[in-house]
Motif scaffolding. Structure first.
Motif, PDB file in Angstrom:
ATOM      1  N   GLN A   1       0.859  -1.181   0.000  1.00  0.00           N
ATOM      2  CA  GLN A   1       0.000   0.000   0.000  1.00  0.00           C
ATOM      3  C   GLN A   1       0.894   1.230   0.000  1.00  0.00           C
ATOM      4  N   GLN A   2       0.695   2.105  -0.958  1.00  0.00           N
ATOM      5  CA  GLN A   2       1.464   3.342  -1.016  1.00  0.00           C
ATOM      6  C   GLN A   2       0.961   4.293   0.061  1.00  0.00           C
ATOM      7  N   VAL A   3       1.882   4.944   0.755  1.00  0.00           N
ATOM      8  CA  VAL A   3       1.523   5.963   1.742  1.00  0.00           C
ATOM      9  C   VAL A   3       2.393   7.184   1.501  1.00  0.00           C
ATOM     10  N   SER A   4       1.876   8.329   1.866  1.00  0.00           N
ATOM     11  CA  SER A   4       2.643   9.563   1.714  1.00  0.00           C
ATOM     12  C   SER A   4       3.774   9.590   2.745  1.00  0.00           C
ATOM     13  N   PRO A   5       4.793  10.381   2.488  1.00  0.00           N
ATOM     14  CA  PRO A   5       5.876  10.500   3.486  1.00  0.00           C
ATOM     15  C   PRO A   5       5.356  10.980   4.844  1.00  0.00           C
ATOM     16  N   GLU A   6       4.372  11.877   4.829  1.00  0.00           N
ATOM     17  CA  GLU A   6       3.820  12.375   6.086  1.00  0.00           C
ATOM     18  C   GLU A   6       3.117  11.258   6.854  1.00  0.00           C
ATOM     19  N   ALA A   7       2.348  10.436   6.141  1.00  0.00           N
ATOM     20  CA  ALA A   7       1.649   9.320   6.788  1.00  0.00           C
ATOM     21  C   ALA A   7       2.652   8.300   7.315  1.00  0.00           C
ATOM     22  N   ALA A   8       3.702   8.043   6.540  1.00  0.00           N
ATOM     23  CA  ALA A   8       4.739   7.104   6.985  1.00  0.00           C
ATOM     24  C   ALA A   8       5.417   7.626   8.251  1.00  0.00           C
ATOM     25  N   GLN A   9       5.692   8.940   8.289  1.00  0.00           N
ATOM     26  CA  GLN A   9       6.330   9.535   9.462  1.00  0.00           C
ATOM     27  C   GLN A   9       5.433   9.402  10.690  1.00  0.00           C
ATOM     28  N   LYS A  10       4.133   9.671  10.518  1.00  0.00           N
ATOM     29  CA  LYS A  10       3.190   9.553  11.640  1.00  0.00           C
ATOM     30  C   LYS A  10       3.121   8.122  12.149  1.00  0.00           C
TER      31      LYS A  10
ATOM     32  N   LEU B   1      15.957   5.536  11.436  1.00  0.00           N
ATOM     33  CA  LEU B   1      15.034   5.520  10.307  1.00  0.00           C
ATOM     34  C   LEU B   1      14.069   6.695  10.387  1.00  0.00           C
ATOM     35  N   ALA B   2      13.511   6.930  11.560  1.00  0.00           N
ATOM     36  CA  ALA B   2      12.570   8.038  11.741  1.00  0.00           C
ATOM     37  C   ALA B   2      13.259   9.374  11.476  1.00  0.00           C
ATOM     38  N   ASP B   3      14.483   9.541  11.965  1.00  0.00           N
ATOM     39  CA  ASP B   3      15.227  10.782  11.754  1.00  0.00           C
ATOM     40  C   ASP B   3      15.536  11.001  10.279  1.00  0.00           C
ATOM     41  N   ALA B   4      15.939   9.929   9.585  1.00  0.00           N
ATOM     42  CA  ALA B   4      16.257  10.037   8.159  1.00  0.00           C
ATOM     43  C   ALA B   4      15.012  10.394   7.356  1.00  0.00           C
ATOM     44  N   LEU B   5      13.891   9.778   7.692  1.00  0.00           N
ATOM     45  CA  LEU B   5      12.646  10.073   6.992  1.00  0.00           C
ATOM     46  C   LEU B   5      12.224  11.511   7.255  1.00  0.00           C
ATOM     47  N   SER B   6      12.373  11.947   8.489  1.00  0.00           N
ATOM     48  CA  SER B   6      12.019  13.315   8.855  1.00  0.00           C
ATOM     49  C   SER B   6      12.921  14.321   8.132  1.00  0.00           C
ATOM     50  N   GLU B   7      14.185  13.981   7.995  1.00  0.00           N
ATOM     51  CA  GLU B   7      15.137  14.857   7.304  1.00  0.00           C
ATOM     52  C   GLU B   7      14.845  14.913   5.804  1.00  0.00           C
ATOM     53  N   GLU B   8      14.490  13.774   5.240  1.00  0.00           N
ATOM     54  CA  GLU B   8      14.225  13.716   3.804  1.00  0.00           C
ATOM     55  C   GLU B   8      12.905  14.380   3.441  1.00  0.00           C
ATOM     56  N   PHE B   9      11.911  14.219   4.298  1.00  0.00           N
ATOM     57  CA  PHE B   9      10.589  14.780   4.052  1.00  0.00           C
ATOM     58  C   PHE B   9      10.170  15.580   5.283  1.00  0.00           C
ATOM     59  N   PRO B  10      10.665  16.839   5.401  1.00  0.00           N
ATOM     60  CA  PRO B  10      10.325  17.637   6.592  1.00  0.00           C
ATOM     61  C   PRO B  10       8.804  17.822   6.702  1.00  0.00           C
ATOM     62  N   HIS B  11       8.319  17.909   7.962  1.00  0.00           N
ATOM     63  CA  HIS B  11       6.894  18.140   8.207  1.00  0.00           C
ATOM     64  C   HIS B  11       6.495  19.470   7.581  1.00  0.00           C
TER      65      HIS B  11
ATOM     66  N   LEU C   1       5.397   5.750  11.849  1.00  0.00           N
ATOM     67  CA  LEU C   1       6.667   5.384  12.465  1.00  0.00           C
ATOM     68  C   LEU C   1       6.808   6.030  13.838  1.00  0.00           C
ATOM     69  N   ASP C   2       6.402   7.292  13.960  1.00  0.00           N
ATOM     70  CA  ASP C   2       6.459   7.967  15.260  1.00  0.00           C
ATOM     71  C   ASP C   2       5.586   7.246  16.286  1.00  0.00           C
ATOM     72  N   LYS C   3       4.374   6.869  15.893  1.00  0.00           N
ATOM     73  CA  LYS C   3       3.470   6.159  16.807  1.00  0.00           C
ATOM     74  C   LYS C   3       4.070   4.810  17.197  1.00  0.00           C
ATOM     75  N   PHE C   4       4.627   4.096  16.212  1.00  0.00           N
ATOM     76  CA  PHE C   4       5.238   2.804  16.511  1.00  0.00           C
ATOM     77  C   PHE C   4       6.391   2.972  17.496  1.00  0.00           C
ATOM     78  N   LEU C   5       7.230   3.981  17.274  1.00  0.00           N
ATOM     79  CA  LEU C   5       8.366   4.217  18.176  1.00  0.00           C
ATOM     80  C   LEU C   5       7.899   4.519  19.595  1.00  0.00           C
ATOM     81  N   ARG C   6       6.857   5.354  19.738  1.00  0.00           N
ATOM     82  CA  ARG C   6       6.324   5.659  21.073  1.00  0.00           C
ATOM     83  C   ARG C   6       5.817   4.393  21.749  1.00  0.00           C
TER      84      ARG C   6
END
Length: 68
Positions: A17-26, A56-66, A28-33
């Motif tokens: 399933q394709q997800v946007s970078p923002e959705a992926a970040q959200k 991974l979360a930091d790299a994704l956040s850096e690549e696709f800033p909120h 991943l953040d929830k999973f990490l918490r």
């Protein structure tokens, strides 16, 4: 004689399933918490997985800033 090596487990996706970078970040953040909360609750000192997930979360956040 050395013991036979066991190959790593192969994981094959059943669904993609394709997800946007923002959705992926959200997600991943929830999973990490949740992962951190489970480890703290169990008093587990395993940090390697947490560190790799955080990288991974930091790299994704850096690549696709909120978007603000």
């Amino acid at each position: 004689m050395d013991a036979a090596l066991t190959p790593p487990l192969r994981i094959q996706p059943l669904h993609v399933q394709q997800v946007s970078p923002e959705a992926a970040q959200k997600r991943l953040d929830k999973f990490l918490r949740d992962f951190h909360a489970r480890n703290v609750a169990k008093h587990v000192g395993e940090s390697t997985t947490s560190a790799q997930l955080q990288k991974l979360a930091d790299a994704l956040s850096e690549e696709f800033p909120h978007k603000q």
